[in-house]
Motif scaffolding. Structure first.
Motif, short mmCIF file in Angstrom:
data_model
loop_
_atom_site.label_atom_id
_atom_site.label_comp_id
_atom_site.label_asym_id
_atom_site.label_seq_id
_atom_site.Cartn_x
_atom_site.Cartn_y
_atom_site.Cartn_z
N ARG A 34 -0.74 -0.70 -2.20
CA ARG A 34 -2.04 -0.25 -1.70
C ARG A 34 -2.19 1.25 -1.83
N ALA A 35 -1.14 1.98 -1.45
CA ALA A 35 -1.19 3.44 -1.53
C ALA A 35 -1.34 3.91 -2.97
N LYS A 36 -0.65 3.23 -3.91
CA LYS A 36 -0.74 3.64 -5.32
C LYS A 36 -2.15 3.39 -5.87
N ILE A 37 -2.75 2.27 -5.48
CA ILE A 37 -4.11 1.98 -5.96
C ILE A 37 -5.08 3.06 -5.48
N MET A 38 -5.00 3.43 -4.19
CA MET A 38 -5.90 4.45 -3.66
C MET A 38 -5.60 5.82 -4.26
N GLU A 39 -4.32 6.09 -4.47
CA GLU A 39 -3.93 7.37 -5.09
C GLU A 39 -4.52 7.49 -6.48
N GLU A 40 -4.37 6.43 -7.29
CA GLU A 40 -4.86 6.48 -8.67
C GLU A 40 -6.39 6.49 -8.72
N ALA A 41 -7.04 5.82 -7.75
CA ALA A 41 -8.50 5.86 -7.70
C ALA A 41 -8.97 7.29 -7.44
N ASP A 42 -8.27 8.00 -6.57
CA ASP A 42 -8.62 9.39 -6.30
C ASP A 42 -8.40 10.25 -7.54
N GLU A 43 -7.28 10.03 -8.23
CA GLU A 43 -7.00 10.80 -9.44
C GLU A 43 -8.10 10.57 -10.48
N LEU A 44 -8.56 9.34 -10.60
CA LEU A 44 -9.62 9.03 -11.57
C LEU A 44 -10.92 9.74 -11.17
N CYS A 45 -11.24 9.75 -9.88
CA CYS A 45 -12.46 10.41 -9.43
C CYS A 45 -12.42 11.91 -9.71
N ARG A 46 -11.23 12.49 -9.68
CA ARG A 46 -11.12 13.93 -9.89
C ARG A 46 -11.01 14.31 -11.36
N ALA A 47 -10.68 13.36 -12.22
CA ALA A 47 -10.52 13.66 -13.65
C ALA A 47 -11.85 14.07 -14.26
N GLU A 48 -11.82 14.98 -15.21
CA GLU A 48 -13.05 15.49 -15.81
C GLU A 48 -13.08 15.32 -17.32
N SER A 49 -11.99 15.65 -18.01
CA SER A 49 -12.01 15.54 -19.46
C SER A 49 -11.88 14.08 -19.89
N LYS A 50 -12.31 13.79 -21.11
CA LYS A 50 -12.24 12.43 -21.64
C LYS A 50 -10.81 11.91 -21.62
N GLU A 51 -9.87 12.75 -22.03
CA GLU A 51 -8.47 12.33 -22.08
C GLU A 51 -7.93 12.04 -20.68
N ASP A 52 -8.25 12.92 -19.72
CA ASP A 52 -7.75 12.72 -18.36
C ASP A 52 -8.34 11.47 -17.72
N ILE A 53 -9.62 11.24 -17.98
CA ILE A 53 -10.27 10.05 -17.41
C ILE A 53 -9.62 8.79 -17.96
N ALA A 54 -9.36 8.76 -19.28
CA ALA A 54 -8.71 7.59 -19.87
C ALA A 54 -7.31 7.40 -19.30
N PHE A 55 -6.56 8.49 -19.15
CA PHE A 55 -5.19 8.42 -18.63
C PHE A 55 -5.16 7.88 -17.20
N GLU A 56 -6.05 8.44 -16.34
CA GLU A 56 -6.05 8.02 -14.94
C GLU A 56 -6.60 6.60 -14.78
N ALA A 57 -7.57 6.23 -15.62
CA ALA A 57 -8.10 4.87 -15.56
C ALA A 57 -7.02 3.86 -15.93
N ALA A 58 -6.19 4.20 -16.91
CA ALA A 58 -5.10 3.30 -17.30
C ALA A 58 -4.13 3.11 -16.15
#
Length: 850
Positions: free
Chosen positions: A317-341
């Motif tokens: 549960r903590a990892k899912i919320m952590e990665e969701a936050d990372e995705l929300c903060r990502a800005e570049s195309k590459e970072d968004i793809a990385f965090e979404a994965a």
């Protein structure tokens, strides 16, 4: 593509239902007491015995029904409300010709009830409904359609509807037809061996290409197992020797009826004889991740990270919320793809632990997509109000929400977005042509309650809505003012003088457009055809009054109505809080001879003019621009036969497209862009730069920023300008191609040879030629009309003009000698169409002359 549609007309056994699941949707009567499981694709039939209940219809669609089938009498309540692709109309041979183009275009197909399966008649109906599904149900249930009849119907473009009482899993009889026989009857092979190319898929991914025969298809339908036709060995029952069997969920046919698609669940090592999942190689992407996680769930050793994720729900549960936050903060195309994965990995881990497959997720997505009603979509309070702590270590972050949306920074530069057309893909180019407006279906759904309230509640509802939306609570008795109007007080003399000049210019230009003499043509000796204009008797003019007072709109609508000779002119405009009308608009109302002023705005004003109330006169046509609420209301009422009202055009938020080359003055260009950006936050402006160097574009952007800050409506422009775009092009021709695709309301040409570019203009509301033709002149006083098509409708609509307020009537006068020449032609064509009374009306006259 459906080959046939079963209709539940009794309680079929589970064995028959299992088979029907494999071949497509089933029609289920809404009033039936039968229960059918949710995994059966279904159309819900509301026949004439049912009473109309929109909530019940929507509920069926929300619960996963593919479509609803409704009587023609319900069309006006449904068309424009429900998605086109979800509605089928019931017709019979007596009312098949009563469908208007509006209704036809608002549904995905029809269900024709007919006592005889007359292929020629059905083909003629299909031509009117080209592009829509035509379903045919024989009302004669005493006989079963033959396979040859099913074949002819399907090849004519119709889909046979067969009651389940006429279907059987056994051999066909005189009263029943085998389901598999009915399914395969229309299929046509284009191969010399008579086989059908068959694509086998699992979870939307291709496993391989095989062949089917009529015999193998029938066995697959009836058994639910993958059975194909080997070109060397005959019937091939998949997995019979290897154990890699298949369960068949769905069999579909392509549009040419010569190719099949089998949706299966593959068991064992896989589909391919090389022990791989697919003949096209191993899985990749999400399918590979899913198989890997399924393998790890079964085999991962204790202590491994993946095993910890499966065994420790709190960690996962903590990892899912952590990665969701990372995705929300990502800005570049590459970072968004990385965090979404990362997020997808942990989310799919949770799904795998719970036995949820990607196919289950896709089915849930499909079910959500079928919902007609939508939630507001707002985030829950804990995700709006909570703040993510930047000092919290990533491994221990707990429920951090995405950062809240920031207010617009008043110090930030006011900038448009820039694109280079040469580097833009076709799909990206298409997005550049879209306006920042809401979906029209969604807007119509929002305004419908307002329109309905006025339609049924009259003045009382109108006054209540005016108090709610226009913030005017002092209109106690009537929303209407009747001519003669009082002399407006508080009108600036200079404004009055300017209105007088504008009135004279607009009247001169629109008076020149009026048709003074009828058109008269003798098409052949003794046959004279004429066309003459008549004013529309009662017109409603909507003058917006939300973020600006617009006496200019009252002029642009009132003058052509006056010139055309309309007998009743109702001018609607939002009142001020004290119930009064701005003196500028009041003055124009007197100038143009308005007969009444409706003190109301928005969708409620449109509804009052469309239907009429106790005091508001009903009009025949509604004119005027407005926001998306006004536009949606106009589109809604024009499709209601109870209103019997038309509209000028679906005019929405204002827009301008400026084409500029190296000769442009950056200050002029910026001023033109801002003149439309100030109308509202949903306005859009576009600059098409023809070979402009970056320095010139930068100069224009600096002018936009500096001029906007000096203007009173800068706050509106801070929102509208960032939604607007700069498009770089290499030539004037390329710029005009883009402009013609965009079809702007206003087109301004800052070009070396601006007049020479005008012939290239195909789609625009109004064109402003050269650096000294600002759009403002057309908005106010040059003489042209400023009520123009927006949102790309300049492809189909003209701006308001004098003829917009007129209708044209044709007449014909045929002499006796003329009928001698024309009559035989008419009689021949009437005979060709089988309309004997038409032919008789001619022949009885011809005989009298003998």
């Amino acid at each position: 593509m459906s080959v046939l549609l079963p209709l539940l007309d009794g309680q079929p056994d589970e064995a028959l239902l299992s088979v029907l699941r494999r071949i497509g949707p089933v029609i289920v009567p809404a009033l039936s007491t039968q229960q059918i499981s949710g995994d059966v694709a279904r159309y819900i039939l509301f026949d004439h015995a049912a009473s109309f209940n929109l909530d019940e219809i929507v509920e069926q669609l929300d619960q996963g029904a593919e479509k609803v089938i409704v009587p023609l009498a319900w069309a006006k309540e449904i068309v424009g409300v429900l998605p086109v692709e979800r509605v089928v109309l019931i017709l019979d041979v007596n009312n098949a010709s009563a469908v208007s183009e509006t209704v036809r275009d608002g549904v995905s197909g029809i269900l024709i009830k007919t006592p005889t399966l007359d292929v020629d008649f059905i083909s003629s109906i299909s031509r009117f409904f080209t592009g829509r599904d035509v379903h045919v149900l024989s009302t004669n249930t005493s006989s079963v359609p033959s396979t040859s009849t099913l074949r002819e119907l399907r090849r004519s473009g119709a889909i046979p509807v067969i009651p389940t009482s006429l279907l059987t899993l056994s051999e066909g009889t005189a009263t029943q037809i085998n389901v598999a026989e009915a399914f395969t009857a229309p299929l046509v092979s284009d191969r010399p061996d008579g086989l059908f190319t068959t694509v086998v898929t699992e979870d939307s991914r291709s496993l391989g290409l095989v062949y089917s025969s009529v015999a193998s298809i029938k066995e697959s339908i009836l058994t639910g197992k993958g059975v194909y036709q080997s070109r060397k060995h005959g019937l091939w029952r998949k997995g019979e020797t290897s154990g890699a069997t298949q369960d068949v969920f769905r069999i579909r046919v392509d549009c040419d009826l010569d190719t099949l698609e089998f949706h299966v669940l593959q068991h064992g090592v896989g589909f391919c004889h090389l022990n791989r999942a697919s003949c096209f190689g191993h899985h990749s992407g999400l399918p590979l991740l899913e198989r890997t996680l399924q393998s790890r769930l079964a085999e991962a050793p204790e202590g491994s990270y993946t095993r910890r994720l499966f065994n420790e729900p709190a960690l996962l549960r903590a990892k899912i919320m952590e990665e969701a936050d990372e995705l929300c903060r990502a800005e570049s195309k590459e970072d968004i793809a990385f965090e979404a994965a990362d997020l997808i990995y942990f989310a799919l881990t949770k799904c795998t632990a719970a036995g949820v497959s990607i196919a289950d997720i896709e089915r849930s997505l499909d079910l959500k997509a079928k919902k007609v009603t939508r939630r507001a979509g707002n985030a829950k309070p804990q995700w709006i109000n909570a703040q993510a702590s930047s000092s919290t270590p990533k491994e221990t972050a707990a429920t951090p929400p995405p950062p809240p949306k920031k207010d617009i920074d008043p110090e930030a530069p006011i900038r448009m977005r820039t694109y280079n057309l040469a580097e833009t893909t076709p799909s990206a180019r298409a997005k550049l042509l879209k306006r920042p407006v809401l979906n029209s279906d969604a807007m119509i759904a929002k305004v419908r309650p307002i329109v309905d309230a006025v339609r049924t509640g009259g003045d009382a509802a109108l006054l209540k809505l005016t108090a709610q939306f226009d913030k005017c609570t002092v209109l106690k008795d009537t929303p209407i003012l009747r001519a003669p109007f009082h002399e407006p007080t508080g009108l600036d003399p200079s404004v009055q003088a300017a209105i007088d000049v504008a009135y004279n210019n607009v009247r001169a230009f629109h008076a020149a457009q009026a048709e003074s003499t009828p058109l008269r043509v003798e098409t052949m000796p003794g046959v004279v055809c004429s066309r003459f204009a008549r004013p529309i008797a009662r017109v409603g003019l909507y003058v917006p009054g939300g973020t600006a007072i617009l006496p200019s709109t009252a002029l642009m609508l009132g003058v052509p109505a006056q010139v055309a000779g309309c007998k009743e002119i109702v001018l609607a405009t939002p009142p001020r809080p004290d119930g009064s009308i701005s003196p500028e608009v009041m003055y124009v109302a007197r100038l143009v001879g308005a007969s009444a002023i409706l003190r109301a705005g928005g969708a409620q004003a449109v509804a009052a003019m469309a239907y009429g109330t106790e005091t508001v006169p009903k009009v025949d046509k509604i004119f005027g621009p407005g926001n998306q609420w006004v536009t949606a209301a106009k589109m809604l009422v024009q499709n209601d036969t109870d209103a019997l009202v038309s509209i000028d055009m679906p005019a929405g938020p204002s827009e301008v497209l400026v084409i500029a080359d190296e000769t442009c003055d950056p200050a002029f260009v910026a001023a033109d862009l801002l003149s439309q950006a100030e109308h509202g936050v949903d306005s859009q402006v576009v600059l098409v730069a023809v070979g402009l160097p970056d320095s010139t574009i930068a100069a224009i952007e600096e002018e936009v920023d500096s001029q906007a800050r000096a203007l009173p409506r800068v706050d509106i422009m801070r929102e509208s300008i960032p939604k607007s775009i700069i498009v770089k092009t290499a030539s004037v021709a390329e710029a005009l191609d883009f402009s013609n695709d965009y079809a702007p309301e206003h087109l301004i040409l800052h070009l070396r040879d601006a007049p020479g570019a005008v012939p290239l203009v195909q789609n625009a509301g109004s064109v402003f030629v050269g650096p000294y033709s600002p759009e403002s002149c057309g908005d106010y006083a040059s003489g042209t009309n400023h009520t123009l098509p927006t949102n790309g409708y300049a492809r189909q609509f003209s701006g308001v003009n004098t003829q917009s307020f007129q209708k044209h009537i044709t007449s014909q006068e045929v002499t006796a000698d003329g009928l001698k020449g024309l009559g035989p032609v008419v009689a021949t064509l009437a005979d060709c169409e089988g309309l004997g009374a038409h032919a008789n009306a001619v022949r009885i006259r011809l005989r009298s002359m003998q």
